[in-house]
Design a protein around this motif. Structure first.
Motif, mmCIF file in Angstrom:
data_model
loop_
_atom_site.group_PDB
_atom_site.id
_atom_site.type_symbol
_atom_site.label_atom_id
_atom_site.label_comp_id
_atom_site.label_asym_id
_atom_site.label_seq_id
_atom_site.Cartn_x
_atom_site.Cartn_y
_atom_site.Cartn_z
ATOM 1 N N ALA B 23 -46.984 -6.661 42.726
ATOM 2 C CA ALA B 23 -46.832 -5.996 43.932
ATOM 3 C C ALA B 23 -45.428 -5.647 44.099
ATOM 4 C CB ALA B 23 -47.099 -7.042 44.941
ATOM 5 N N ALA B 24 -44.311 -6.446 43.669
ATOM 6 C CA ALA B 24 -42.909 -6.013 43.668
ATOM 7 C C ALA B 24 -42.747 -4.819 42.697
ATOM 8 C CB ALA B 24 -42.116 -7.248 43.359
ATOM 9 N N ILE B 25 -43.175 -4.929 41.440
ATOM 10 C CA ILE B 25 -42.892 -3.871 40.884
ATOM 11 C C ILE B 25 -43.609 -2.519 41.251
ATOM 12 C CG2 ILE B 25 -42.367 -5.099 38.695
ATOM 13 C CD1 ILE B 25 -44.829 -4.093 37.325
ATOM 14 N N ILE B 26 -44.508 -2.659 41.787
ATOM 15 C CA ILE B 26 -45.133 -1.235 42.255
ATOM 16 C C ILE B 26 -44.669 -0.866 43.408
ATOM 17 C CG2 ILE B 26 -47.232 -0.282 43.056
ATOM 18 C CD1 ILE B 26 -48.832 -2.164 41.004
ATOM 19 N N ALA B 27 -44.278 -1.757 44.352
ATOM 20 C CA ALA B 27 -43.596 -1.249 45.713
ATOM 21 C C ALA B 27 -42.145 -0.894 45.516
ATOM 22 C CB ALA B 27 -43.748 -2.395 46.714
ATOM 23 N N PHE B 28 -41.433 -1.734 44.725
ATOM 24 C CA PHE B 28 -40.122 -1.438 44.673
ATOM 25 C C PHE B 28 -39.469 -0.747 43.595
ATOM 26 C CE2 PHE B 28 -40.238 -5.494 47.274
ATOM 27 C CZ PHE B 28 -39.951 -4.806 48.481
ATOM 28 N N ALA C 107 -39.285 -17.978 40.569
ATOM 29 C CA ALA C 107 -40.643 -18.555 41.047
ATOM 30 C C ALA C 107 -41.762 -17.644 40.723
ATOM 31 C CB ALA C 107 -40.584 -18.880 42.525
ATOM 32 N N VAL C 108 -41.281 -16.239 41.102
ATOM 33 C CA VAL C 108 -42.247 -15.174 40.785
ATOM 34 C C VAL C 108 -42.362 -14.784 39.249
ATOM 35 C CG1 VAL C 108 -42.564 -12.736 40.942
ATOM 36 C CG2 VAL C 108 -42.261 -14.079 42.999
ATOM 37 N N SER C 109 -41.239 -15.026 38.630
ATOM 38 C CA SER C 109 -41.446 -14.782 37.145
ATOM 39 C C SER C 109 -41.956 -15.888 36.556
ATOM 40 C CB SER C 109 -40.011 -14.714 36.649
ATOM 41 O OG SER C 109 -39.351 -13.441 37.154
ATOM 42 N N LEU C 110 -41.963 -17.229 36.753
ATOM 43 C CA LEU C 110 -42.619 -18.240 36.266
ATOM 44 C C LEU C 110 -44.335 -18.074 36.233
ATOM 45 C CD1 LEU C 110 -40.777 -21.286 37.489
ATOM 46 C CD2 LEU C 110 -41.110 -20.922 35.248
ATOM 47 N N PRO C 165 -36.152 -5.553 46.616
ATOM 48 C CA PRO C 165 -36.092 -4.817 45.179
ATOM 49 C C PRO C 165 -35.554 -5.510 44.220
ATOM 50 C CG PRO C 165 -34.880 -3.587 47.232
ATOM 51 C CD PRO C 165 -35.098 -4.945 47.593
ATOM 52 N N TYR C 166 -34.970 -6.643 44.193
ATOM 53 C CA TYR C 166 -34.568 -7.628 43.038
ATOM 54 C C TYR C 166 -35.590 -8.687 42.707
ATOM 55 C CZ TYR C 166 -30.186 -5.394 44.108
ATOM 56 O OH TYR C 166 -29.061 -4.297 44.450
ATOM 57 N N VAL C 167 -36.599 -8.900 43.507
ATOM 58 C CA VAL C 167 -37.600 -9.954 43.239
ATOM 59 C C VAL C 167 -38.180 -9.793 41.886
ATOM 60 C CG1 VAL C 167 -39.698 -10.894 43.823
ATOM 61 C CG2 VAL C 167 -38.001 -10.485 45.457
ATOM 62 N N ALA C 168 -38.909 -8.637 41.353
ATOM 63 C CA ALA C 168 -39.349 -8.719 40.078
ATOM 64 C C ALA C 168 -38.298 -8.341 38.804
ATOM 65 C CB ALA C 168 -40.375 -7.531 40.095
ATOM 66 N N SER C 169 -38.619 -9.108 37.943
ATOM 67 C CA SER C 169 -37.583 -9.086 36.759
ATOM 68 C C SER C 169 -38.281 -8.973 35.498
ATOM 69 C CB SER C 169 -36.817 -10.149 36.871
ATOM 70 O OG SER C 169 -35.949 -10.449 35.784
ATOM 71 N N ALA C 170 -38.016 -7.973 34.870
ATOM 72 C CA ALA C 170 -38.521 -7.795 33.390
ATOM 73 C C ALA C 170 -37.780 -8.979 32.602
ATOM 74 C CB ALA C 170 -38.219 -6.459 32.744
ATOM 75 N N THR C 171 -36.585 -9.216 32.695
ATOM 76 C CA THR C 171 -35.612 -9.902 31.737
ATOM 77 C C THR C 171 -36.300 -11.491 32.016
ATOM 78 O OG1 THR C 171 -33.849 -8.616 32.561
ATOM 79 C CG2 THR C 171 -33.347 -10.474 31.063
#
Lengths: 383, 295, 295
Positions: B23-28, C107-110, C165-171
């Motif tokens: 959701a976050a990567i699609i939205a943001f 949390a989201v990345s876990l 915008p910073y919540v999702a993280s590829a790293t």
């Protein structure tokens, strides 16, 4: 009944067949050891039973229930892993109770009681509050077994649990495992590549090779009457000598002959054997069933001698075939000597050179004709 | 891919666990990125009140604009100098740290504490210390070396000061990764070099650099992205693109067009160009490294 | 670590390798290495040390350029910048933003990493690629639509816009995935035989076993969030909601009687630098471990 039954169990990975149609029956309360060289499919069989792999074909019954497609957790099995699989951040006690947390049928008191009981049996009461890093290998393995105990499962599955221990500890833990099973009588399937472990622990031993069960029998029977050439060579340390020769009829007696060497079978020989006179056969004889005798029928050129303390293991060529003989300790034998040997006529075995099945054990010359042996133990492949 | 992936069966469970991230990567991330592409075909009027589809006009305008082309050239030069400079300084410090035997721990702390320096702090501090009239650095440059720094009005000097600031800010980061790579060099290789009496310099160039090449590739990519995108605060705080556009990097031009002139379409076109440029550079860097790096 | 030095290399040619190794025990230290390290450490650290010294000076002391002694103002600049120039609220806002971003991102990345490692499902590789590919879209590439979106949602000047915008993280997903895959098979299988559910497995096994990695990631994320400049500058216009990096920009205009109060600004810079530095010092263990630098 809490036995295990598999029917035509097959597991293929891509185009490799790891398990090729295994029919295995572990009886209620039995300790059955599955032994074989690495890559023979024994661990895969165990993992199929645990539900960690799903079979390509066939069915699995545990405690009279078909569990072929049941999840591992619902099979009520406990597994002990080779590397113990203890969680490094949990104490021994937490490790033992962690798996119980999801089974809601236990109250806290019951859990505590079970841990106390298991700890007492395994003599690890003082170690319960330590983490694995503060435990020795043997202690870690006890905790791992304790974790299986507290679950009080229908069956124990053990995957080479002793192979990470040093030699001395292994012998000690082996004895303790045997004692533990004596006490609990929980149905156990134990996988190992170590045939000594298999022989000492198992009520019965199943020898596996190339994805197939070769023979299932009590340890002594496995040793005395191997069903296949592979079992003969695998069980025993060193294994049985096998040598290709020709079955010859000389008047009333029957011999196995290769080169200048000839071993007579004890008379009388049943018709089913004599009918193959003139065919190629594989003769099997254990090193300890060969002995020195003046003018014996076999002559060995000695190439290596290995003093083992309680015996002198001597290797050499008989005809063109490598053979080993176990001589009394301190025998005066040196490399280059020519030994004259004879074989104990009561302890000879014949195998089909193509399929490898045994069709004659001299100790039970008559018995081998009877029907108390599984069909595959006496198959004769006419070629 | 390993035994782990069969631990849990439920696909639904997996999708639920992934839901927040997706959701976050699609939205943001994906939606705004696609929107950027769409916006780049529109022209904005009246402070963003009205839009009109103009096709590729924004792009042709940009490519025909001397100011923008200068900005692209400046940014390229800036990136090359910053990447090479921060890698070279970082390598020197990392190698010294690796070589030293006494006081290693103390040096390590002393050398990596500038890591995580906020760009805004780096910019503000250097703005003051190198200030043309009150800066202590400026003062001693003139007193000792006779160099007169007047970077508020001399274009190339402004560019130089910003570049130094950018390198300074990035060195701590590079040191940490390079030191990690050096620590992975097998001790047996060091011992072999010692027994063979290999000179320090040759050891660095012939033994360590090839072994560090995967880390170096990673750092080249990261430093390039930093030079293109991460230097905004430096420009905004130190020069505002001046003097006479000498530090007008693409990211700053983009910011001005978007948020000072409200020219959203034109700014979006610049975002697209930045993306293509950086993605292209990354691709080239990885392709080249495939051929030369020892993995 | 290695005992050899620049000096050995030269010695080696004269006396042969073995004598050189014996000599390392009694060498008068590696003076060239030490000199190089001290110089580079001083060069890298001097701006921050000078900034600290200047932050204690009064305005006349600051304008006496060559005076680099600790000033007579003590901590008065700090008190003033805190109370009169909004530094307290900037720092508080930054702290809230950084903590929210750190906790949410981890949390989201876990959760995502659990799905990617312990489940098998359709489109798994595609989803993993989709997550990794977001590395190519830093804020500037999508800044215009992202801002428009926040404006349309009425999120400008809120914590949601600062952190979302910073919540999702590829790293983070990538590193946690790597770490989970390195957990021994038998531990995972043991949990499977015991019927341990995914969330319990995550909470009781994975998180405790990944403590080092999670703290390292948290520090990196915290510092990253704390150092953000461009996005807060754009999406927050209300000065009381602003973060400390942009606060530095506001401080620049502070002055008395036409003279910029650089002492005050340096105090602000030192304060801005402090939290990431503290995080670095307190968590240096796990941080160095995450970078593979621990001894």
């Amino acid at each position: 009944m809490t036995g295990i039954t598999t029917t035509d169990l097959v597991k293929r990975f891509e185009d490799v067949t790891a398990v090729g149609g295994v029919d295995l029956n572990v009886k209620d309360g039995e300790f059955l050891v599955l032994v074989g060289p690495s890559g023979c499919g024994k661990s895969t069989t165990l993992r199929l039973l645990a539900g960690l792999e799903s079979p390509t074909k066939g069915s699995i019954e545990i405690a009279d229930e078909v569990v072929t497609t049941v999840s591992p957790a619902a099979r009520d099995v406990a597994m002990v892993f080779q590397n113990y699989a203890l969680y490094p951040h949990m104490t021994a006690r937490e490790n033992m109770t962690f798996g119980l947390g999801t089974a809601t049928e236990f109250t806290d008191d019951e859990v505590a009681e079970r841990v106390a009981d298991a700890a007492e049996i395994l003599d690890i009461e003082d170690l319960l509050d330590r983490t694995p890093s503060a435990l020795s290998g043997g202690e870690q393995q006890r905790v791992a077994i304790g974790r299986a105990l507290v679950r009080d499962p229908e069956v124990f599955l053990m995957d080479e649990p002793l192979s990470n221990l040093d030699a001395k500890l292994r012998v000690q833990m082996r004895a303790e495992l045997a004692e533990l099973h004596e006490q609990l009588r929980t149905t156990t399937l134990y996988v190992t590549h170590d045939q000594v472990e298999a022989m000492t622990l198992g009520d019965r031993v199943a020898v596996m090779y190339d994805g197939e069960i070769q023979q299932v029998a009590p340890p002594q029977r496995l040793y005395d009457a191997p069903a296949t050439r592979f079992v003969a060579e695998f069980i025993g340390s060193p294994g049985m000598n096998t040598v290709e020769g020709v079955l010859e009829r000389r008047g009333d007696s029957v011999h196995v002959t290769w080169g200048e060497n000839s071993v007579p079978l004890p008379s009388p020989v049943s018709d089913s054997v004599t009918s193959h006179a003139g065919d190629r056969v594989v003769l099997g004889v254990r090193p300890e069933d060969l002995s020195q005798e003046m003018n014996g029928p076999l002559s060995m050129d000695v190439t290596v001698t290995e003093p083992l303390g309680d015996s002198l293991l001597t290797r050499g060529t008989v005809g063109d075939t490598e053979m080993e003989v176990s001589l009394p300790p301190r025998s005066a034998v040196e490399v280059g000597d020519v030994l004259s040997l004879t074989a104990d006529p009561e302890r000879l075995h014949l195998f089909d050179p193509e399929a490898g099945g045994a069709f004659y054990h001299s100790a039970e010359n008559v018995a081998s004709e009877s029907t108390d042996q599984p069909a595959h133990e006496a198959q004769w492949n006419t070629t | 891919m390993g035994v782990h992936e069969n631990t849990y069966d439920s696909s639904l469970g997996a999708y639920l666990l992934l839901l927040p991230t997706l959701a976050a990567i699609i939205a943001f991330l994906y939606y705004p990125s696609l929107q950027t592409l769409r916006f780049s075909f529109f022209q904005t009027f009246l402070f963003g009140q009205n839009t009109r589809f103009v096709g590729l006009t924004n792009f042709t305008d940009l490519l025909g604009s001397q100011v923008y082309l200068t900005s692209v050239g400046l940014t390229m030069a800036f990136a090359v100098i910053v990447v090479i400079g921060s890698l070279a300084v970082g390598l020197l410090v990392a190698f010294l740290l690796y070589e030293v035997s006494d006081g290693k721990a103390a040096y390590l702390i002393a050398a990596i504490w500038p890591y995580a320096l906020p760009t805004a702090v780096a910019g503000t501090v250097l703005l003051f210390l190198a200030h043309p009239s009150v800066g202590i650095y400026t003062h001693y440059l003139e007193a000792w070396f006779g160099i007169e720094l007047d970077w508020f009005t001399v274009g190339w000097q402004g560019f130089a000061v910003v570049t130094v600031a950018a390198i300074w800010k990035q060195v701590g980061y590079n040191v940490i990764f390079m030191l990690a790579a050096l620590n992975n060099v097998p001790e047996s290789l060091n011992e072999a070099c010692r027994l063979d009496g290999i000179e320090t310099w040759r050891r660095l160039v012939r033994v360590y650099l090839p072994l560090m090449s995967p880390t170096l590739v990673f750092l080249v990519v990261i430093n390039t992205i930093y030079a293109f995108f991460g230097s905004f605060a430096l420009i905004d705080l130190m020069t505002q693109g001046g003097p006479t556009n000498a530090t007008n990097l693409m990211i700053y031009q983009l910011y001005r067009d978007a948020f000072q002139f409200n020219n959203l379409g034109l700014a979006s076109a610049q975002s697209v160009i930045l993306f293509v440029l950086v993605a292209g550079l990354t691709f080239v860097q990885l392709r080249v490294s495939d051929r030369y790096a020892h993995y | 670590m290695s005992l050899d030095t620049n000096d050995i290399a030269t010695d080696v040619r004269e006396r042969g390798p073995l004598s050189a190794i014996a000599d390392t025990q009694v060498l008068p230290a590696q003076w060239r290495v030490h000199l190089g390290l001290i110089t580079s450490v001083l060069v890298m650290a001097s701006p921050l040390l000078l900034a600290f010294v200047m932050s204690t000076q009064t305005v006349p002391e600051v304008y006496d350029i060559t005076d680099i002694s600790v000033g007579t103002d003590g901590l008065a600049n700090y008190a003033e910048v805190f109370t009169r120039y909004g530094m307290a609220s900037y720092m508080f806002n930054s702290l809230v933003m950084s903590i929210v971003v750190t906790v949410a991102k981890i949390a989201v990345s876990l959760l995502a990493a659990v799905a990617l490692v312990f489940y098998d499902f359709r489109f798994k590789n595609a989803i993993f690629f989709l997550i990794l590919f977001t590395l190519m879209f830093p804020v500037p590439v999508r800044i215009v639509p992202l801002y428009e979106m926040m404006a349309a949602l009425g999120w400008t000047n809120t914590l949601l816009a600062l952190t979302g915008p910073y919540v999702a993280s590829a790293t983070a997903v990538f590193l946690l995935r790597q770490h989970f895959m390195s957990i021994p098979d038998s531990l995972v299988e043991s949990a499977k035989v015991d019927g341990v559910g995914p969330l319990r497995f995550l909470w009781k096994v994975l998180i405790p076993m990944s403590r080092g990695m999670i703290s390292g990631l948290s520090v990196i994320t915290f510092i990253y969030a704390w150092n953000q400049y461009l996005w807060p500058l754009i999406v927050v216009s209300d000065q009381s909601k602003q973060v400390v990096q942009v606060g530095m920009k506001y401080l620049q205009s502070v002055g008395n009687a036409g003279q910029t109060d650089w002492g005050l600004i340096m105090a602000g810079a030192v304060l801005t630098r402090l939290p990431p530095l503290l995080a670095l010092i307190v968590f240096r263990g796990p941080l160095l471990e995450t970078f593979g630098l621990s001894e």
